[in-house]
Design an enzyme around this catalytic site. Structure first.
Site, PDB file in Angstrom:
ATOM      1  N   SER A 202       0.845  -1.171  -0.002  1.00 18.90           N
ATOM      2  CA  SER A 202      -0.088   0.143   0.034  1.00 18.90           C
ATOM      3  C   SER A 202       0.557   1.229  -0.070  1.00 18.90           C
ATOM      4  CB  SER A 202      -0.968  -0.046   1.211  1.00 18.90           C
ATOM      5  OG  SER A 202      -0.238  -0.314   2.446  1.00 18.90           O
ATOM      6  N   HIS A 255       1.179   4.802   4.080  1.00 17.29           N
ATOM      7  CA  HIS A 255       0.295   5.511   3.179  1.00 17.29           C
ATOM      8  C   HIS A 255       0.947   6.944   2.962  1.00 17.29           C
ATOM      9  CE1 HIS A 255      -3.205   2.642   3.851  1.00 17.29           C
ATOM     10  NE2 HIS A 255      -1.906   1.892   3.510  1.00 17.29           N
TER      11      HIS A 255
END
Length: 278
Positions: A202, A255
């Site tokens: 991610s 992230h």
């Protein structure tokens, strides 16, 4: 005119154009060597087109798009609907690095189900201390670890969509650099908050989001883009992770670190394009 998106499947591009025509929006298909580009005539209709495009990308084979081609009469063109193959579509919209990373992530996930998370992480997780710093694969290999089916499906879906178009348009080398740099910095950022017990693609995916979106905004001629609505959704998802709204264990620092790296790299790579358009 405004460039909306590049699509590798010319027939699907025409279907979207035909569908938008039923919404009284004039789009133009411009075939190129890798598929087709879709251009909008009226700039003021861009928000409507972007909204419809998001729905189209989620389900491009929905019967309403083919029905629009019937309605417009464009099925008489030499752009037949071919029998749909998920494997063919997967391969046609992704380069060798994109596909290799997907295969690697799936193989590691299967191995984790067989021998356990701990055994695999002992070899691939972020370096625990200076005794592991020279095991240089660890600085990147943490990105290939996934701990649930939902985790790997979500990441690989975004990876295929974003990395595929980047590799096709900008080359394998550019994707490789972004992948390594973003894996390194997103892993470092996450390790500051959670130690070494993390994994997943991610951080790299968020770097791709930032890179593809900003490049599309500043240098649309490069042929990669992420609709603003999808970018807004991604940012909202990131914010939701900080407030634990979804009750999921989310690597928020990875992230954010990845997104920042992607934006910075896109800003640097498009600096000359931005000057040209000013």
């Amino acid at each position: 005119m405004v460039r909306v998106i590049a699509i590798s499947n010319l027939r699907l591009a025409q279907a979207f154009v035909d569908y938008m025509a039923t919404r009284h929006v004039a789009l133009e298909v411009k075939p190129d060597s890798q598929g087709a580009e879709i251009w909008l005539t009226d700039d003021e209709q861009l928000p409507q087109v972007q909204h419809e495009l998001e729905q189209f990308l989620l389900d491009p084979l929905n019967p309403r798009y083919q029905a629009a081609s019937w309605q417009s009469g464009n099925l008489h063109s030499n752009l037949p609907y071919q029998r749909f193959s998920y494997l063919q579509t997967l391969r046609s919209q992704a380069g060798p690095l994109t596909l290799s990373v997907m295969v690697l992530c799936i193989a590691i996930y299967i191995l984790m189900q067989i021998v356990g998370d701990g055994a695999v992480m002992s070899w691939l997780a972020w370096p625990r201390d200076n005794s592991q710093y020279l095991q240089i694969w660890r600085w990147v290999s943490h990105a290939f670890l996934h701990f649930s089916l939902l985790h790997i499906l979500f990441n690989l879906m975004w990876w295929w969509y974003l990395a595929g178009q980047m590799e096709k348009r900008l080359g394998t080398g550019k994707l490789l650099v972004l992948t390594i740099v973003s894996a390194l910095f997103s892993g470092w950022g996450q390790s500051l908050f959670s130690g070494v017990n993390f994994g997943g693609l991610s951080g790299v995916v968020y770097a791709l989001m930032g890179y593809v979106w900003l490049t599309g905004e500043r240098a649309p001629e490069r042929g990669i883009s992420l609709p603003r609505g999808l970018m807004a959704f991604s940012v909202l998802w990131l914010v939701a992770g900080y407030f634990d709204i979804l009750g999921l264990s989310i690597a928020n620092a990875a992230h954010v670190s990845g997104l920042i790296i992607g934006l910075l790299m896109a800003f640097w790579d498009t600096r000359n394009s931005a000057k040209t358009t000013q």
